[in-house]
Enzyme design. Sequence first.
Site, PDB file in Angstrom:
ATOM      1  N   ARG A  45       0.816  -1.223   0.000  1.00  0.00           N
ATOM      2  CA  ARG A  45       0.000   0.000   0.000  1.00  0.00           C
ATOM      3  C   ARG A  45       0.846   1.269   0.000  1.00  0.00           C
ATOM      4  O   ARG A  45       0.340   2.352  -0.200  1.00  0.00           O
ATOM      5  CB  ARG A  45      -0.927   0.008   1.218  1.00  0.00           C
ATOM      6  CG  ARG A  45      -2.182  -0.786   0.961  1.00  0.00           C
ATOM      7  CD  ARG A  45      -3.017  -0.875   2.192  1.00  0.00           C
ATOM      8  NE  ARG A  45      -2.232  -1.470   3.271  1.00  0.00           N
ATOM      9  CZ  ARG A  45      -2.746  -1.952   4.393  1.00  0.00           C
ATOM     10  NH1 ARG A  45      -4.036  -1.887   4.607  1.00  0.00           N
ATOM     11  NH2 ARG A  45      -1.987  -2.494   5.311  1.00  0.00           N
ATOM     12  N   LYS A 152       4.049 -17.853   8.191  1.00  0.00           N
ATOM     13  CA  LYS A 152       3.417 -18.135   9.470  1.00  0.00           C
ATOM     14  C   LYS A 152       2.893 -16.834  10.064  1.00  0.00           C
ATOM     15  O   LYS A 152       3.350 -15.789   9.614  1.00  0.00           O
ATOM     16  CB  LYS A 152       4.383 -18.860  10.400  1.00  0.00           C
ATOM     17  CG  LYS A 152       5.512 -17.979  10.950  1.00  0.00           C
ATOM     18  CD  LYS A 152       6.319 -18.715  11.959  1.00  0.00           C
ATOM     19  CE  LYS A 152       5.731 -18.622  13.344  1.00  0.00           C
ATOM     20  NZ  LYS A 152       6.467 -17.766  14.272  1.00  0.00           N
ATOM     21  N   HIS A 182      10.380 -21.335   8.443  1.00  0.00           N
ATOM     22  CA  HIS A 182      11.761 -20.979   8.083  1.00  0.00           C
ATOM     23  C   HIS A 182      12.802 -21.883   8.740  1.00  0.00           C
ATOM     24  O   HIS A 182      13.935 -21.942   8.283  1.00  0.00           O
ATOM     25  CB  HIS A 182      12.049 -19.496   8.356  1.00  0.00           C
ATOM     26  CG  HIS A 182      12.416 -19.187   9.772  1.00  0.00           C
ATOM     27  ND1 HIS A 182      11.477 -18.956  10.748  1.00  0.00           N
ATOM     28  CD2 HIS A 182      13.622 -19.083  10.395  1.00  0.00           C
ATOM     29  CE1 HIS A 182      12.095 -18.715  11.894  1.00  0.00           C
ATOM     30  NE2 HIS A 182      13.390 -18.787  11.714  1.00  0.00           N
ATOM     31  N   LYS A 186      16.799 -23.854   7.269  1.00  0.00           N
ATOM     32  CA  LYS A 186      18.118 -23.826   7.905  1.00  0.00           C
ATOM     33  C   LYS A 186      18.918 -25.038   7.469  1.00  0.00           C
ATOM     34  O   LYS A 186      18.470 -26.170   7.627  1.00  0.00           O
ATOM     35  CB  LYS A 186      17.988 -23.853   9.441  1.00  0.00           C
ATOM     36  CG  LYS A 186      17.433 -22.586  10.058  1.00  0.00           C
ATOM     37  CD  LYS A 186      17.350 -22.771  11.579  1.00  0.00           C
ATOM     38  CE  LYS A 186      16.500 -21.720  12.231  1.00  0.00           C
ATOM     39  NZ  LYS A 186      17.203 -20.484  12.511  1.00  0.00           N
ATOM     40  N   GLU A 220      16.386 -18.022  23.317  1.00  0.00           N
ATOM     41  CA  GLU A 220      16.778 -16.757  22.698  1.00  0.00           C
ATOM     42  C   GLU A 220      17.168 -15.757  23.772  1.00  0.00           C
ATOM     43  O   GLU A 220      16.615 -15.782  24.874  1.00  0.00           O
ATOM     44  CB  GLU A 220      15.611 -16.179  21.899  1.00  0.00           C
ATOM     45  CG  GLU A 220      15.196 -17.050  20.731  1.00  0.00           C
ATOM     46  CD  GLU A 220      14.114 -16.368  19.900  1.00  0.00           C
ATOM     47  OE1 GLU A 220      14.464 -15.737  18.905  1.00  0.00           O
ATOM     48  OE2 GLU A 220      12.938 -16.449  20.274  1.00  0.00           O
ATOM     49  N   ASP A 239       3.923 -19.185  18.915  1.00  0.00           N
ATOM     50  CA  ASP A 239       4.967 -18.618  18.069  1.00  0.00           C
ATOM     51  C   ASP A 239       6.012 -19.659  17.662  1.00  0.00           C
ATOM     52  O   ASP A 239       6.583 -19.576  16.581  1.00  0.00           O
ATOM     53  CB  ASP A 239       5.629 -17.464  18.856  1.00  0.00           C
ATOM     54  CG  ASP A 239       6.568 -16.629  18.002  1.00  0.00           C
ATOM     55  OD1 ASP A 239       6.247 -16.408  16.821  1.00  0.00           O
ATOM     56  OD2 ASP A 239       7.612 -16.180  18.521  1.00  0.00           O
ATOM     57  N   HIS A 244       7.957 -24.500  14.492  1.00  0.00           N
ATOM     58  CA  HIS A 244       9.402 -24.750  14.498  1.00  0.00           C
ATOM     59  C   HIS A 244       9.821 -25.966  15.335  1.00  0.00           C
ATOM     60  O   HIS A 244      10.549 -26.835  14.865  1.00  0.00           O
ATOM     61  CB  HIS A 244      10.140 -23.519  15.027  1.00  0.00           C
ATOM     62  CG  HIS A 244       9.808 -22.254  14.301  1.00  0.00           C
ATOM     63  ND1 HIS A 244       9.524 -22.216  12.954  1.00  0.00           N
ATOM     64  CD2 HIS A 244       9.716 -20.967  14.733  1.00  0.00           C
ATOM     65  CE1 HIS A 244       9.283 -20.968  12.598  1.00  0.00           C
ATOM     66  NE2 HIS A 244       9.386 -20.185  13.656  1.00  0.00           N
ATOM     67  N   LYS A 340      12.113 -16.444  25.399  1.00  0.00           N
ATOM     68  CA  LYS A 340      12.843 -15.215  25.088  1.00  0.00           C
ATOM     69  C   LYS A 340      13.542 -14.731  26.353  1.00  0.00           C
ATOM     70  O   LYS A 340      13.153 -15.083  27.465  1.00  0.00           O
ATOM     71  CB  LYS A 340      11.864 -14.157  24.586  1.00  0.00           C
ATOM     72  CG  LYS A 340      11.149 -14.615  23.311  1.00  0.00           C
ATOM     73  CD  LYS A 340      10.949 -13.507  22.337  1.00  0.00           C
ATOM     74  CE  LYS A 340      10.292 -13.973  21.068  1.00  0.00           C
ATOM     75  NZ  LYS A 340      11.236 -14.295  19.996  1.00  0.00           N
TER      76      LYS A 340
HETATM   77  C1  BG6 Z   1      10.074 -16.703  14.426  1.00  0.00           C
HETATM   78  C2  BG6 Z   1       9.383 -16.245  15.679  1.00  0.00           C
HETATM   79  O1  BG6 Z   1       9.222 -17.494  13.662  1.00  0.00           O
HETATM   80  O2  BG6 Z   1      11.224 -17.429  14.794  1.00  0.00           O
HETATM   81  C3  BG6 Z   1      10.300 -15.370  16.494  1.00  0.00           C
HETATM   82  O3  BG6 Z   1       8.203 -15.521  15.345  1.00  0.00           O
HETATM   83  C4  BG6 Z   1      11.602 -16.094  16.769  1.00  0.00           C
HETATM   84  O4  BG6 Z   1       9.687 -14.951  17.702  1.00  0.00           O
HETATM   85  C5  BG6 Z   1      12.185 -16.672  15.503  1.00  0.00           C
HETATM   86  O5  BG6 Z   1      12.509 -15.154  17.336  1.00  0.00           O
HETATM   87  C6  BG6 Z   1      13.369 -17.567  15.814  1.00  0.00           C
HETATM   88  O6  BG6 Z   1      13.992 -17.936  14.626  1.00  0.00           O
HETATM   89  P1  BG6 Z   1      15.564 -18.068  14.526  1.00  0.00           P
HETATM   90  O7  BG6 Z   1      15.810 -18.474  13.118  1.00  0.00           O
HETATM   91  O8  BG6 Z   1      16.128 -16.710  14.867  1.00  0.00           O
HETATM   92  O9  BG6 Z   1      15.957 -19.100  15.518  1.00  0.00           O
END
Ligand code: BG6
Length: 490
Positions: A45, A152, A182, A186, A220, A239, A244, A340
């Site tokens: 947009r 996602k 994602h 990796k 993290e 999340d 993942h 986190k």
């Molecule tokens: C994302 C989450 O899908 O994956 C994030 O929404 C998270 O909250 C991230 O930080 C972690 O991915 P990676 O590749 O940094 O381990």
Amino acid sequence: SLPPCTLVVFGAGGDLTKRLLVPSIYNLAHDGLISDDFAVIGVDRIDQDDAGWRQNLTAFTQAAASDGTAGGHVGQPDEARWQWLMQRLSYIKGDFADEGLFAHLKERIGQGNAIFYFAVGDRFFAPLAEQLGKAGLLTEGEARFRRVVVEKPFGHDLATARDLNQRLLKVASEDQIYRIDHFLGKETVQSIMAVRFANGMFEPIWRREFVDCIQITAAEKVGVERRGEFYEHAGALRDMVPNHLFQLLCMVAMEPPSSLSAQAVRDEKSKLMAALRPLSREDVVRGQYTAGSIDGQGVPGYRQEPGVSPESDTETYVALRLAVDNWRWGGVPFFLRTGKRLAERRTEISIHFQAAPHQLFRDAASERLARNVLTLKIDPEHAIETSFDAKEPGPAMRLGRVTTRMNYADFFPHRANVGYETLLYDCMMGDATLFQRADAIERAWTVVAPALEGFAKDEIPLESYAAGSQGPAGADRLTGSEHAWAPLQK
Ligand code: BG6
């Protein structure tokens, strides 16, 4: 090289596009994999033209290259190659609710192959697919493919995931839909399959007769960054877990597929997901970080983060105990944790083997019941470690714990990448192996549903933990000292 194709990116002005998609496309182009007939149409947009979009992307990429955050070739882009790519980029300002936008796209794409990438908020996924369907943009032909890539979060719970699947499947067939996770892009995650199935020595002991427990950690150091509003509605479980962490679980626990075809691999993952027992509330621990310190710097608690309610009860940490009800894994606990603002950034899977059946060295061992551990290190290091007991040199029989480590970079010293190269490449090639299938996603939501319900009804206590710590105390109660987590290092 890849077939000619137009990649239409909805959400061209967003973070994902500039941080991951365009840099990954550049890396593919740099390797000579992209054909001359490739084009990218960005839709958003924001009011800008082709030159403005290209300029933004170039400035962003230059900044990432100079501060060292760009992955792969894009860290030192070749000027001519970058311009080659920029010439193939064009921009359309448009509103996703406007049918005129889709008529325009149809005219621009013509009869060729196209991939529609939804790099937008999840509320747009189904409406966008429906607009594409209505405009006839998803109709494939003998010589042309039409694919949709969905980011996602794929649903918020079982009902919404199911609804999204149904709406997508009304306008496209399952094999046109590429649901991205994602983690599967990796390198380190893909290499798990090679370790397990290209070698004869791991599989025979990769089962309940020899394994005591499996632990999966995705820790993290970062907080919720600028995503407070999104995160408030998601929380750590949604999340990270059904997507993942369950992908990691599938990689480590599925049966060997009979081939590497998308169907064979995804069938095995689905079978594993089907064997995963839905969570019980007592197998779930949730936590939220309070103020603390990361790398010696004071950081605020979750409730003080921008976009977060001061009374929020959203979890920023979960630890789970899961069971896989099949012959290979019956009785073996799978412990998963993610959070986190923890002491360390570390993503890994560790396989803890049972202790030797007879403790011959009882007096010599530094710790009783020492267990061998095989650790697949995924992020930030890419390595495989094994730990075992060995005799300390000297006249007395004393044992010490040793670790051996294989760093991938020592053997395969090639470039890092951005993380989306393989996924984009596979999508253009029509290989869905690394994408998620509807049935597995729905099953994942079924497995976590009791926990989500327990959170909503406040029946699972929300524990607090200080930023920079190991997480809430409940995570240790969950494993007991028998299966204690590997401590995160400060
Ligand atoms: C994302 C989450 O899908 O994956 C994030 O929404 C998270 O909250 C991230 O930080 C972690 O991915 P990676 O590749 O940094 O381990």
